[in-house]
Write an enzyme that holds these catalytic residues in place. Structure first.
Site, PDB file in Angstrom:
ATOM      1  N   SER A  61     -94.376  12.117 -23.943  1.00  0.00           N
ATOM      2  CA  SER A  61     -93.408  12.139 -22.837  1.00  0.00           C
ATOM      3  C   SER A  61     -93.877  12.858 -21.572  1.00  0.00           C
ATOM      4  O   SER A  61     -93.228  12.734 -20.537  1.00  0.00           O
ATOM      5  CB  SER A  61     -92.099  12.766 -23.300  1.00  0.00           C
ATOM      6  N   LYS A  64     -94.146  10.753 -18.640  1.00  0.00           N
ATOM      7  CA  LYS A  64     -92.987  10.372 -17.810  1.00  0.00           C
ATOM      8  C   LYS A  64     -93.157  10.887 -16.379  1.00  0.00           C
ATOM      9  O   LYS A  64     -92.656  10.299 -15.432  1.00  0.00           O
ATOM     10  CB  LYS A  64     -91.687  10.875 -18.443  1.00  0.00           C
ATOM     11  N   TYR A 189     -95.265   1.178 -20.822  1.00  0.00           N
ATOM     12  CA  TYR A 189     -94.717   2.490 -21.192  1.00  0.00           C
ATOM     13  C   TYR A 189     -95.442   3.070 -22.420  1.00  0.00           C
ATOM     14  O   TYR A 189     -95.850   4.236 -22.421  1.00  0.00           O
ATOM     15  CB  TYR A 189     -93.203   2.357 -21.443  1.00  0.00           C
TER      16      TYR A 189
HETATM   17  N1  GLN Z   1     -93.635   7.644 -26.882  1.00  0.00           N
HETATM   18  C1  GLN Z   1     -92.544   8.478 -27.308  1.00  0.00           C
HETATM   19  C2  GLN Z   1     -91.270   7.667 -27.421  1.00  0.00           C
HETATM   20  O1  GLN Z   1     -91.022   6.868 -26.595  1.00  0.00           O
HETATM   21  C3  GLN Z   1     -92.351   9.594 -26.331  1.00  0.00           C
HETATM   22  C4  GLN Z   1     -91.199  10.488 -26.709  1.00  0.00           C
HETATM   23  C5  GLN Z   1     -91.440  11.940 -26.455  1.00  0.00           C
HETATM   24  O2  GLN Z   1     -92.536  12.425 -26.296  1.00  0.00           O
HETATM   25  N2  GLN Z   1     -90.345  12.669 -26.481  1.00  0.00           N
HETATM   26  O3  GLN Z   1     -90.518   7.823 -28.341  1.00  0.00           O
END
Ligand code: GLN
Length: 305
Positions: A61, A64, A189
């Site tokens: 994440s 992001k 993504y």
């Molecule tokens: N790739 C993971 C997901 O989409 C990322 C989530 C995370 O790091 N919180 O579930």
């Protein structure tokens, strides 16, 4: 700095054995829960490290932020925030509940999965490959590694099993918030989440954000100051998912975590912090990582509040 890193490491190590490595993406379950590293990149561009700082893990994440930075550069603030909100949720990072109950399929913020998938859809390009290249270009600048690439095993593992993210994406598509080819957005993504990084690199990433978008090593502007302000605000309010409030009180550093076990922190005008330890707490944040950040925040008086 060496002394404080050693103390933070010894302190955080006490919680080794607590938490669990993420296994909902099967490939992530292979991580060694005993790994721990802490790195600080100062605004002179120098990186101080302790522990397993050269171990590779997937960014998850923390990507992001790169997705958001890429979208802001590509289409601008207005367009991005017509597809995603700016408010914390108090729900888990992959929660679906509010997409329907808020009578709008617009996700709450870019730091939860639904929001990041929606932001991904703003990044233009002829193919998913071309769109991912734009993210990769920025990732290489932000992590200071021109060789940076993604982990194919983790990517395939998540693509095969990502039912929850598919559900979020198709729900937003049904609500006309996520336009275009849903599977292509997910491919971009998932690849972004699978970027292979080290703790040293994420501390450098944090230092760029701490330094208002300017690389402390090259002096070049990588992200515009206004965009850094947007990013740091969202890190503070939403970066640790539904633990963001407690983290603000106990640590007080704009930060972003990932289920790979990394946490990236940006202390404005002071330093970037990277921590890595793959065992996670119940909210999906690195158990020992949070302890290390807590220690550093107190020892160096880093809270922004
Ligand atoms: N790739 C993971 C997901 O989409 C990322 C989530 C995370 O790091 N919180 O579930």
């Amino acid at each position: 700095m060496k002394k404080v890193l050693q103390e933070a490491y010894t302190y955080a190590k006490q919680w080794m054995g607590q938490g669990k490595v993420a296994d909902y993406i099967p490939e992530l379950a292979k991580a060694d829960p005993n790994h721990l590293s802490i790195c600080i990149t100062d605004l002179g561009g120098y990186t101080h490290c302790i522990g397993d700082s050269k171990i590779h893990f997937t960014i998850q994440s923390i990507a992001k932020i790169i997705i958001l930075a890429t979208a802001l550069k590509s289409v601008g603030f207005e367009e991005v925030f017509s597809r995603v909100g700016m408010e914390p949720t108090g729900d888990s990072f992959n929660s679906i509940v509010r997409l329907e109950t808020m009578h709008s399929y617009k996700p709450f913020n870019p730091m939860i999965n639904a929001g990041a998938i929606s932001v991904t859809s703003c990044i233009p390009g002829k193919s998913p490959g071309e769109r991912f290249e734009k993210i990769l270009y920025n990732a290489r600048l932000l992590l200071g590694n021109q060789e940076l690439t993604y982990d194919e095993h983790v990517f395939y593992s998540e693509s095969k099993t990502g039912g929850r993210n598919r559900a979020l994406a198709y729900m937003m598509n049904d609500g006309k918030v996520l336009l275009g080819n849903v599977e292509e957005h997910l491919e971009v993504y998932f690849k972004a989440c699978s970027l292979r990084v080290t703790c040293e690199e994420i501390s450098y990433f944090g230092a760029i954000l701490a330094n208002n978008g300017i690389s402390p090593r090259t002096g070049k502007m990588i992200i515009e100051p206004f965009q850094v302000k947007v990013i740091r605000s969202l890190m503070t309010t939403c970066g640790m998912y539904d633990a963001s409030g407690e983290f603000a009180i106990c640590v007080g550093i704009p930060s972003k975590s990932g289920v790979g076990g990394g946490i990236m922190g940006a202390v404005p005008n002071r330093m970037g912090i990277g921590v890595y330890s793959p065992a996670l707490d119940a909210k999906g944040n690195s158990y020992c990582g949070i302890k290390a950040m807590e220690f550093l925040s107190h020892a160096l008086e880093l809270s922004i509040f």
